[in-house]
Write a protein that holds these residues in place. Sequence first.
Motif, short mmCIF file in Angstrom:
data_model
loop_
_atom_site.label_atom_id
_atom_site.label_comp_id
_atom_site.label_asym_id
_atom_site.label_seq_id
_atom_site.Cartn_x
_atom_site.Cartn_y
_atom_site.Cartn_z
N HIS A 88 0.84 -1.21 0.00
CA HIS A 88 0.00 0.00 0.00
C HIS A 88 0.87 1.25 0.00
O HIS A 88 2.06 1.20 0.33
CB HIS A 88 -0.96 -0.04 1.19
N SER A 89 0.25 2.36 -0.36
CA SER A 89 1.05 3.58 -0.56
C SER A 89 1.34 4.33 0.73
O SER A 89 2.32 5.08 0.80
CB SER A 89 0.33 4.52 -1.54
N ILE A 90 0.45 4.20 1.72
CA ILE A 90 0.57 4.96 2.98
C ILE A 90 0.65 6.46 2.68
O ILE A 90 1.44 7.20 3.28
CB ILE A 90 1.77 4.48 3.83
N LEU A 91 -0.16 6.89 1.73
CA LEU A 91 -0.13 8.31 1.35
C LEU A 91 -1.35 9.07 1.85
O LEU A 91 -1.36 10.31 1.83
CB LEU A 91 -0.04 8.44 -0.18
N SER A 92 -2.39 8.35 2.32
CA SER A 92 -3.62 9.06 2.70
C SER A 92 -3.40 10.11 3.79
O SER A 92 -4.01 11.18 3.73
CB SER A 92 -4.69 8.06 3.14
N ASN A 147 -4.64 13.82 2.67
CA ASN A 147 -5.78 14.42 3.37
C ASN A 147 -5.43 15.70 4.11
O ASN A 147 -6.31 16.49 4.42
CB ASN A 147 -6.39 13.41 4.36
N TYR A 167 -2.43 3.38 11.45
CA TYR A 167 -2.65 2.93 10.07
C TYR A 167 -3.06 1.46 10.07
O TYR A 167 -2.53 0.65 10.84
CB TYR A 167 -1.35 3.08 9.26
N HIS A 206 -6.62 -0.98 3.71
CA HIS A 206 -8.04 -0.96 3.41
C HIS A 206 -8.75 -2.27 3.76
O HIS A 206 -9.85 -2.28 4.31
CB HIS A 206 -8.22 -0.64 1.92
N ASP A 233 -5.24 9.25 8.96
CA ASP A 233 -5.88 9.87 7.79
C ASP A 233 -7.36 10.17 8.01
O ASP A 233 -8.08 10.50 7.08
CB ASP A 233 -5.73 8.95 6.56
N ASN A 236 -17.26 5.72 4.40
CA ASN A 236 -16.62 4.42 4.36
C ASN A 236 -17.15 3.50 5.44
O ASN A 236 -17.35 2.30 5.21
CB ASN A 236 -15.10 4.57 4.53
P1 FAD Z 1 -3.80 2.76 -0.68
O1 FAD Z 1 -4.35 1.40 -0.52
O2 FAD Z 1 -2.41 2.90 -1.13
O3 FAD Z 1 -4.77 3.56 -1.65
C1 FAD Z 1 -4.36 4.75 -2.32
C2 FAD Z 1 -5.21 5.94 -1.92
O4 FAD Z 1 -6.53 5.78 -2.35
C3 FAD Z 1 -5.30 6.22 -0.44
O5 FAD Z 1 -4.17 6.92 0.03
C4 FAD Z 1 -6.57 7.05 -0.35
O6 FAD Z 1 -6.31 8.41 -0.58
C5 FAD Z 1 -7.41 6.50 -1.49
N1 FAD Z 1 -8.44 5.56 -1.04
C6 FAD Z 1 -8.40 4.22 -1.10
N2 FAD Z 1 -9.58 3.69 -0.72
C7 FAD Z 1 -10.36 4.73 -0.39
C8 FAD Z 1 -11.69 4.83 0.10
N3 FAD Z 1 -12.45 3.74 0.29
N4 FAD Z 1 -12.16 6.05 0.39
C9 FAD Z 1 -11.41 7.15 0.20
N5 FAD Z 1 -10.15 7.11 -0.26
C10 FAD Z 1 -9.64 5.92 -0.57
N6 FAD Z 1 -9.47 6.66 4.07
C11 FAD Z 1 -9.11 7.85 4.57
O7 FAD Z 1 -8.36 8.58 3.90
N7 FAD Z 1 -9.53 8.28 5.78
C12 FAD Z 1 -10.34 7.52 6.56
O8 FAD Z 1 -10.72 7.94 7.65
C13 FAD Z 1 -10.74 6.24 6.07
N8 FAD Z 1 -11.51 5.41 6.82
C14 FAD Z 1 -11.87 4.20 6.32
C15 FAD Z 1 -12.67 3.36 7.09
C16 FAD Z 1 -13.07 2.14 6.60
C17 FAD Z 1 -13.95 1.25 7.41
C18 FAD Z 1 -12.67 1.73 5.32
C19 FAD Z 1 -13.11 0.43 4.78
C20 FAD Z 1 -11.85 2.53 4.56
C21 FAD Z 1 -11.45 3.78 5.05
N9 FAD Z 1 -10.62 4.61 4.30
C22 FAD Z 1 -10.27 5.84 4.80
C23 FAD Z 1 -10.21 4.24 2.95
C24 FAD Z 1 -8.88 3.45 2.87
O9 FAD Z 1 -8.93 2.34 3.72
C25 FAD Z 1 -7.69 4.33 3.19
O10 FAD Z 1 -7.72 5.48 2.37
C26 FAD Z 1 -6.38 3.59 2.91
O11 FAD Z 1 -6.33 2.42 3.68
C27 FAD Z 1 -5.22 4.50 3.22
O12 FAD Z 1 -4.02 3.80 3.09
P2 FAD Z 1 -3.07 3.98 1.83
O13 FAD Z 1 -2.75 5.43 1.66
O14 FAD Z 1 -1.93 3.05 2.01
O15 FAD Z 1 -4.03 3.55 0.68
#
Ligand code: FAD
Length: 510
Positions: A266-270, A274, A364, A367, A398, A407
């Motif tokens: 995963h990217s860990i960029l959220s 945000n 963190y 998803h 995030d 979500n």
């Molecule tokens: P990656 O898996 O690398 O995905 C890339 C990017 O895609 C993320 O950085 C994010 O910006 C975007 N993204 C992916 N899935 C979603 C989604 N379902 N909704 C919105 N953006 C998404 N995301 C948040 O940013 N804040 C939250 O509070 C949040 N709460 C969540 C709660 C639940 C129950 C679920 C199922 C999902 C939630 N998400 C949330 C969406 C997602 O899980 C996270 O964005 C993601 O895990 C962030 O890690 P990453 O940057 O490594 O994401």
Amino acid sequence: MPNLILILGDQLTTNISALEDADRKQDRIVMAEVHDEATYTNHHKKKIVLLFSAMRHFAQRVEADGWQVHYQAYHPDNHEQSLEAVVARQLRETGADRVITTECGEWRLHEQMSQWHERLDVPVEIRPDTRFIASKQEFADWAEGRKQLRMEFFYREMRRKTGLMMTSGGKPEGGQWNFDADNRRKWTGKPPAPAPFRVEPDELTREVIDLVEEHFADHFGTTEDFHFAVTPEDAERALDHFIDFALPCFGDFQDAISDDEDWLFHSILSPYINCGLLDPLAVCEAAARAWHAGRAPINAVEGFVRQILGWREFVRGIYWMNMPGYAKENRLGNTRALPWFYWTGDTKMRCMHKAIDATRRNAYAHHIQRLMVTGNFALLAGVRPEEICDWYLAVYADAYDWVELPNVLGMVMHADGGYLGSKPYAASGKYIQRMSDHCSNCHYKVNKSTEADACPFNALYWHFIDRHRDDFASNPRMGMMYRNWDRQKPERREALLRRGDDLLIDLEQL
Ligand code: FAD
Ligand code: DLZ
């Protein structure tokens, strides 16, 4: 007369609309670490460190660039404990006669800010947040007249709008909009997952860590091993790290869960996207460039872009179109309290323990852990949506209401009656077994359903299916579940329901 320009903790970019046409010699930027924002939920300690440190770095940067900045650092004895109080004092002290800001990301604060012009007795200009790809109005226009809102169709509009991964003839690259079917591999340790990007805390961040330890000791999580980026340059490096080391496998293992690896591909960029350290469109463009350069396959890049261009924009649109009523939805009539082990990780269910423990350490979880482990359990157990939403808002770096609420309430809890998603993501232990290696390390046996040591997800799954027959039996995507349930022998169904009842009575003991 100068303007006061308020910049919030999740608006940390000089491209924010509040700064457009501002005069750095005359206007004054106001930023404040305040009790009200830091405590409206039990924010994870690392989230507070991330935001306070990133805010301080941002304030230093703009001051060095010639802006006048009023920055209030957190102290519990500060006279001004809310953003409104800070702005009111600055108006008195500077003689400014106007406040400019960019719309905030949460209904709670939005309601307060929309009354400021009366309470502060000056014009308050609230500008649109142009960091999103679709404006609120664009989303509302797209949604108007549609019986069902589905992310996939909105996502296609966003692809067309941005031209990302599109041919010159207006078709999706690779001949398909969506490569999700290729993105469901279990991860068995190969290829090795990259180490996450890390930044060692500088002096400013170390000061904030001490502050959080002193004043937010009772908040969830730990500050230990804080390694998030807190500047745009370091967040850019985190993006490069993702593209170089994780993006090529992001698609294949997007749905995988591991007993040993917290971050996988995963990217860990959220957290950065945000709070403004990274721009969402620029992130997608960087991923698309990697595909064009042959550095990552299409299923990975399309899957990644869809999360941001699709899901992220879609949930934001749903949030603003439906608040404040959306937060109160509970269409499945759930009444159960959130089990305490969500805060401690103290449960014998290996997958839950691992997801909650990672959440506690890292602020963190990826998803699929959020959706199919902690989310799935709350859905099957019938937890009150408000309580599980509060948990998710608190525990992730995030988390902001606009993205967390749809979500959790929509995607996970199906509490909006299927407005956001066409079917609940309910699953038994078999799903977790298929996508992870947790089950072989678990106290409970995933291949058992009714015995004392049977995986709780199994009986809870059938209990959920049975008790929500009226809600889902006519859903075409759920028909097969009901046929499977009805095919089982009556004694088996009774035993599963009995075990489900017992589990629900004693959730805290799991
Ligand atoms: P990656 O898996 O690398 O995905 C890339 C990017 O895609 C993320 O950085 C994010 O910006 C975007 N993204 C992916 N899935 C979603 C989604 N379902 N909704 C919105 N953006 C998404 N995301 C948040 O940013 N804040 C939250 O509070 C949040 N709460 C969540 C709660 C639940 C129950 C679920 C199922 C999902 C939630 N998400 C949330 C969406 C997602 O899980 C996270 O964005 C993601 O895990 C962030 O890690 P990453 O940057 O490594 O994401
Ligand atoms: C999340 C957060 C925290 C913990 N602290 C502050 C703060 O002290 N000052 C501030 O301006 N913003 C903070 N934030 C982010 C805000 O809560 C966020 O801007 C609103 O929730 C709107 O999205």
